[in-house]
Design a protein around this motif. Sequence first.
Motif, short mmCIF file in Angstrom:
data_model
loop_
_atom_site.label_atom_id
_atom_site.label_comp_id
_atom_site.label_asym_id
_atom_site.label_seq_id
_atom_site.Cartn_x
_atom_site.Cartn_y
_atom_site.Cartn_z
N LYS A 103 -3.37 -4.22 3.13
CA LYS A 103 -2.27 -4.42 3.80
C LYS A 103 -0.80 -3.76 3.53
O LYS A 103 -0.99 -3.47 2.00
CB LYS A 103 -1.80 -6.01 3.51
N ALA A 104 -0.39 -3.15 4.19
CA ALA A 104 0.83 -2.20 4.01
C ALA A 104 2.40 -3.42 3.85
O ALA A 104 2.41 -4.09 4.79
CB ALA A 104 1.23 -1.20 5.04
N HIS A 105 2.83 -3.39 2.63
CA HIS A 105 3.99 -3.97 2.48
C HIS A 105 5.04 -3.60 3.27
O HIS A 105 5.15 -2.39 3.69
CB HIS A 105 4.48 -4.22 1.10
N GLN A 106 6.05 -4.54 3.66
CA GLN A 106 7.18 -3.91 4.43
C GLN A 106 7.98 -2.82 3.93
O GLN A 106 8.39 -2.06 4.48
CB GLN A 106 8.14 -5.14 4.78
N HIS A 107 8.02 -2.80 2.43
CA HIS A 107 8.54 -1.67 1.90
C HIS A 107 7.82 -0.13 1.84
O HIS A 107 8.40 1.00 1.66
CB HIS A 107 8.53 -1.74 0.41
N ALA A 108 6.47 -0.27 2.54
CA ALA A 108 5.69 1.05 2.77
C ALA A 108 6.16 1.73 4.09
O ALA A 108 5.81 2.76 4.02
CB ALA A 108 4.38 0.80 2.80
N THR A 135 -1.41 -1.67 8.15
CA THR A 135 -2.62 -1.69 7.54
C THR A 135 -2.92 -0.15 7.13
O THR A 135 -2.68 0.71 7.92
CB THR A 135 -3.71 -2.42 8.09
N THR A 136 -3.24 0.22 5.93
CA THR A 136 -3.90 1.42 5.59
C THR A 136 -5.61 1.09 5.29
O THR A 136 -5.95 0.12 4.77
CB THR A 136 -3.36 1.98 4.21
N LYS A 137 -6.26 2.24 5.64
CA LYS A 137 -7.83 1.97 5.35
C LYS A 137 -8.30 3.06 4.17
O LYS A 137 -7.75 4.13 4.28
CB LYS A 137 -8.68 2.06 6.44
N HIS A 255 -8.31 -5.47 -8.32
CA HIS A 255 -7.49 -6.18 -9.29
C HIS A 255 -6.07 -5.54 -9.54
O HIS A 255 -5.15 -6.27 -10.07
CB HIS A 255 -8.30 -6.52 -10.59
N TRP A 256 -5.99 -4.44 -9.32
CA TRP A 256 -4.72 -3.71 -9.42
C TRP A 256 -3.69 -3.94 -8.16
O TRP A 256 -4.20 -3.53 -6.87
CB TRP A 256 -4.70 -2.06 -9.56
N ARG A 257 -2.92 -4.69 -8.46
CA ARG A 257 -2.17 -5.28 -6.99
C ARG A 257 -1.18 -4.30 -6.32
O ARG A 257 -1.10 -4.11 -5.12
CB ARG A 257 -1.04 -6.35 -7.63
N GLY A 258 -0.83 -3.06 -7.25
CA GLY A 258 -0.31 -2.01 -6.69
C GLY A 258 -1.18 -1.23 -5.47
O GLY A 258 -0.84 -0.36 -4.97
N LEU A 259 -2.56 -1.49 -5.61
CA LEU A 259 -3.87 -0.85 -4.89
C LEU A 259 -3.90 -1.73 -3.77
O LEU A 259 -4.21 -1.47 -2.70
CB LEU A 259 -4.78 -0.38 -5.79
N ALA A 260 -4.07 -3.11 -3.98
CA ALA A 260 -4.42 -3.83 -3.22
C ALA A 260 -3.53 -4.21 -2.05
O ALA A 260 -4.02 -4.49 -0.95
CB ALA A 260 -4.98 -5.39 -3.85
N THR A 261 -2.39 -4.01 -2.30
CA THR A 261 -1.09 -4.16 -1.46
C THR A 261 -0.68 -2.77 -1.54
O THR A 261 -0.25 -2.20 -2.64
CB THR A 261 -0.30 -5.36 -1.56
N ARG A 262 -0.34 -2.11 -0.20
CA ARG A 262 0.45 -0.78 -0.34
C ARG A 262 1.84 -0.87 -0.15
O ARG A 262 2.33 -1.56 0.69
CB ARG A 262 -0.20 0.04 0.85
#
Length: 295
Positions: A103-108, A135-137, A255-262
């Motif tokens: 999932k891409a965050h609104q900041h992305a 989203t990003t795949k 488990h790395w939240r900066g990867l699990a959400t973009r």
Amino acid sequence: MARGDLSSAEWAVLEPLLPAQPVQGARWRDHRQVINGICWVKRTGSPWRDMPERYGPWKTAHERFRRWAADGTWADLKARVVALAEACGDVDWRAQADSTIVKAHQHAAGARKGGLSAADSQARQGIGRSRGGLTTKVHTLADGRGRSLTSLITPGQASDTQQLAVLLDQVRVAKLGGGRPRQRPVSVTADKAYSSRANRTTLRRLGIIAVVPEPNDQIANRKRRGSHGGRPPAFDRTAYKARNQVERGFNRRKHWRGLATRYDKLAACYQATLDLVELLDWLRAVPDQDLPDRT
């Protein structure tokens, strides 16, 4: 050492691979401190400004992450650690292919368009629209233990099957003693989404065993054509049971939240985040081995 920081064993492997201090000009802040700060931000998914003071100025960590993303340092570090693992005989060349949605965050969103439309700009940065929104795949070709040999990012609506040939072409695992890098796994295990004539032809041409089941529609179409449909492709059900390793690898790295959400606006920065997390996934296997000469 704080939770999540590089251990002494991990640092002993990584330190010799890092860029040297500049001969002229101001010296860089300690690599270990800055990398631990970068890891803290990516592990927690926090804004750079919230990075704890024990890791130094947040701007230093941010600028070094961006600089190493732009010049390919993170990708190079990952490649060199994978080469160390290969020299230790730790790479399982029964590869597995899969993808995961992020999932891409609104900041992305909102990267500079450069004369492109908003939709084209997002596509260039690896962000697309699917039923889950922006989203990003992440497409990955992993070794038999779920650690990524190579990865690429696409917009979230991109097809899985069209990326397999690209992933295979990107595999380059160097040999520390010299010689041509290894490029071809023994086999590739993947789910039904990768079952296409083009993929099977590519794998056959490269001499790679395909462990890919046929989807029901392809089976029905082959049977409908009778003798002109050809024989069913070979499929090793026992080998396919190990396909969960690539999914376990995704779960471990997410488990790395900066990867699990973009959160990264630019594709290059999110790819660098991916390279960093995959680098550490490999790094934690290398210290347990007797390291060869790295020259």
